[in-house]
Design a protein around this motif. Structure first.
Motif, PDB file in Angstrom:
ATOM      1  N   ARG A  58     -52.078  52.749 -76.239  1.00 14.98           N
ATOM      2  CA  ARG A  58     -51.640  51.624 -75.404  1.00 14.98           C
ATOM      3  C   ARG A  58     -51.901  50.294 -76.097  1.00 14.98           C
ATOM      4  NH1 ARG A  58     -54.791  52.681 -70.398  1.00 14.98           N
ATOM      5  NH2 ARG A  58     -54.662  54.893 -70.462  1.00 14.98           N
ATOM      6  N   LEU A  59     -53.069  50.162 -76.710  1.00 13.58           N
ATOM      7  CA  LEU A  59     -53.392  48.916 -77.410  1.00 13.58           C
ATOM      8  C   LEU A  59     -52.468  48.693 -78.607  1.00 13.58           C
ATOM      9  CD1 LEU A  59     -57.286  48.953 -77.340  1.00 13.58           C
ATOM     10  CD2 LEU A  59     -55.784  47.331 -76.189  1.00 13.58           C
ATOM     11  N   THR A  60     -52.120  49.750 -79.295  1.00 15.26           N
ATOM     12  CA  THR A  60     -51.199  49.637 -80.427  1.00 15.26           C
ATOM     13  C   THR A  60     -49.833  49.155 -79.958  1.00 15.26           C
ATOM     14  OG1 THR A  60     -52.363  51.405 -81.599  1.00 15.26           O
ATOM     15  CG2 THR A  60     -50.130  50.895 -82.325  1.00 15.26           C
ATOM     16  N   GLU A  61     -49.352  49.731 -78.870  1.00 13.38           N
ATOM     17  CA  GLU A  61     -48.061  49.296 -78.325  1.00 13.38           C
ATOM     18  C   GLU A  61     -48.113  47.830 -77.905  1.00 13.38           C
ATOM     19  OE1 GLU A  61     -46.868  51.888 -75.167  1.00 13.38           O
ATOM     20  OE2 GLU A  61     -46.918  53.663 -76.452  1.00 13.38           O
ATOM     21  N   ARG A  62     -49.205  47.458 -77.270  1.00 12.48           N
ATOM     22  CA  ARG A  62     -49.359  46.066 -76.827  1.00 12.48           C
ATOM     23  C   ARG A  62     -49.422  45.116 -78.026  1.00 12.48           C
ATOM     24  NH1 ARG A  62     -54.202  43.654 -73.065  1.00 12.48           N
ATOM     25  NH2 ARG A  62     -53.332  41.588 -72.862  1.00 12.48           N
ATOM     26  N   PHE A  63     -50.166  45.496 -79.052  1.00 11.89           N
ATOM     27  CA  PHE A  63     -50.275  44.670 -80.247  1.00 11.89           C
ATOM     28  C   PHE A  63     -48.913  44.506 -80.908  1.00 11.89           C
ATOM     29  CE2 PHE A  63     -50.753  44.384 -84.856  1.00 11.89           C
ATOM     30  CZ  PHE A  63     -51.458  43.198 -84.954  1.00 11.89           C
ATOM     31  N   LEU A  64     -48.169  45.605 -81.047  1.00  7.98           N
ATOM     32  CA  LEU A  64     -46.847  45.517 -81.665  1.00  7.98           C
ATOM     33  C   LEU A  64     -45.908  44.642 -80.850  1.00  7.98           C
ATOM     34  CD1 LEU A  64     -46.396  49.202 -82.883  1.00  7.98           C
ATOM     35  CD2 LEU A  64     -46.899  47.172 -84.268  1.00  7.98           C
ATOM     36  N   SER A  65     -46.018  44.734 -79.531  1.00  7.05           N
ATOM     37  CA  SER A  65     -45.195  43.890 -78.658  1.00  7.05           C
ATOM     38  C   SER A  65     -45.540  42.425 -78.857  1.00  7.05           C
ATOM     39  CB  SER A  65     -45.404  44.297 -77.200  1.00  7.05           C
ATOM     40  OG  SER A  65     -44.755  43.406 -76.347  1.00  7.05           O
ATOM     41  N   LEU A  66     -46.818  42.109 -78.889  1.00  5.56           N
ATOM     42  CA  LEU A  66     -47.233  40.721 -79.103  1.00  5.56           C
ATOM     43  C   LEU A  66     -46.844  40.235 -80.495  1.00  5.56           C
ATOM     44  CD1 LEU A  66     -50.776  40.760 -77.465  1.00  5.56           C
ATOM     45  CD2 LEU A  66     -48.728  39.612 -76.612  1.00  5.56           C
ATOM     46  N   GLU A  67     -46.920  41.111 -81.460  1.00 10.08           N
ATOM     47  CA  GLU A  67     -46.526  40.735 -82.821  1.00 10.08           C
ATOM     48  C   GLU A  67     -45.041  40.411 -82.881  1.00 10.08           C
ATOM     49  OE1 GLU A  67     -46.735  43.804 -85.889  1.00 10.08           O
ATOM     50  OE2 GLU A  67     -47.906  42.376 -87.073  1.00 10.08           O
ATOM     51  N   SER A 107     -44.476  37.016 -81.405  1.00  8.77           N
ATOM     52  CA  SER A 107     -44.915  35.916 -82.264  1.00  8.77           C
ATOM     53  C   SER A 107     -43.939  35.683 -83.403  1.00  8.77           C
ATOM     54  CB  SER A 107     -46.317  36.175 -82.809  1.00  8.77           C
ATOM     55  OG  SER A 107     -46.283  37.225 -83.750  1.00  8.77           O
TER      56      SER A 107
END
Length: 69
Positions: free
Chosen positions: A45-54, A57
């Protein structure tokens, strides 16, 4: 005959202790595996969230120098 009986009794006791230890270790391993699976799910879940935020940006406008430079 008494020595043989004592020896068999000691072996049976040792076997019972080993069986109990194996069962306890198996239970601990099962509990740890559940924790690993939970952590893997959270990491996904954190990986998906990080990729989404990336991705978000990357769509942001380029940073420019302020006029006073």
């Amino acid at each position: 005959m008494s020595d043989e009986t004592n020896r068999i009794t000691q072996l049976e006791e040792m076997l019972a202790h080993q069986a109990k230890t194996i069962e306890e270790l198996s239970d601990q391993l099962a509990d740890q595996w559940k924790i690993v699976e939970q952590m893997r799910t959270k990491l996904d879940r954190l990986t998906e969230r990080f990729l989404s935020l990336e991705e978000q940006s990357l769509d942001a406008p380029a940073i420019t120098r302020p006029p006073h430079y």
